[in-house]
Design a protein around this motif. Structure first.
Motif, short mmCIF file in Angstrom:
data_model
loop_
_atom_site.label_atom_id
_atom_site.label_comp_id
_atom_site.label_asym_id
_atom_site.label_seq_id
_atom_site.Cartn_x
_atom_site.Cartn_y
_atom_site.Cartn_z
N ALA A 10 -16.20 11.21 -67.02
CA ALA A 10 -16.80 9.86 -67.01
C ALA A 10 -17.26 9.45 -68.40
CB ALA A 10 -17.96 9.83 -66.02
N ILE A 11 -17.84 10.38 -69.13
CA ILE A 11 -18.30 10.07 -70.48
C ILE A 11 -17.13 9.72 -71.38
CG2 ILE A 11 -19.33 11.09 -72.55
CD1 ILE A 11 -21.20 12.65 -70.62
N VAL A 12 -16.05 10.49 -71.30
CA VAL A 12 -14.87 10.22 -72.13
C VAL A 12 -14.26 8.87 -71.77
CG1 VAL A 12 -12.52 11.00 -72.63
CG2 VAL A 12 -14.38 12.65 -72.55
N VAL A 13 -14.20 8.55 -70.50
CA VAL A 13 -13.62 7.27 -70.07
C VAL A 13 -14.47 6.10 -70.58
CG1 VAL A 13 -13.13 5.83 -68.06
CG2 VAL A 13 -12.40 8.20 -68.09
N VAL A 14 -15.77 6.20 -70.45
CA VAL A 14 -16.65 5.12 -70.91
C VAL A 14 -16.57 4.96 -72.42
CG1 VAL A 14 -19.07 4.42 -71.13
CG2 VAL A 14 -18.20 5.21 -68.93
N LEU A 15 -16.59 6.06 -73.16
CA LEU A 15 -16.49 5.99 -74.62
C LEU A 15 -15.14 5.40 -75.05
CD1 LEU A 15 -18.16 9.33 -75.74
CD2 LEU A 15 -19.09 7.01 -75.90
N SER A 16 -14.08 5.76 -74.35
CA SER A 16 -12.77 5.22 -74.67
C SER A 16 -12.70 3.73 -74.40
CB SER A 16 -11.69 5.93 -73.85
OG SER A 16 -11.67 7.30 -74.15
#
Length: 113
Positions: free
Chosen positions: A97-103
């Motif tokens: 989830a963190i990677v998706v939001v940052l992307s």
């Protein structure tokens, strides 16, 4: 993936067509991360297929070649960064989830180019 609907809601509220880029990158990174659990390159290729469909739609909308190239380069860098960062984290729902939001936020920043 339901969080990607936030971009569509913002689009409907503000009528800013450019918000489809972060929406597309959000979905593409989800595809990449779910696919990279099995095979890193297969996940990356599936994510690039999502981006290629977006680029094709933008082409049909009449976007200039310069804009299409920039969007493609930004998307490829974001997808590669997402895979690289995800490989360094524990592979769980929180890190995904963190990677998706940052992307997705990086895609918004990419709109400034």
């Amino acid at each position: 993936m339901a969080c990607s609907l936030i971009w569509l809601a913002i689009f409907r509220w503000m009528f800013v067509r450019q918000l489809f880029f972060p929406y597309t990158l959000h979905l593409a990174v989800c595809v990449v991360l779910f696919g990279s659990d099995f095979d890193k390159w297969r996940g990356y290729i599936k994510g690039m297929i999502v981006v290629a469909l977006f680029i094709w739609i933008r082409f049909l909308q009449g976007a200039t070649n310069r804009v299409l190239c920039i969007e493609l380069i930004v998307a490829a860098v974001i997808l590669a960064s997402a895979i690289g960062f995800y490989q360094l984290t524990p592979r769980n729902a929180a890190s995904r989830a963190i990677v998706v939001v940052l992307s997705s936020l990086a895609a918004v920043a990419g709109l400034a180019i």
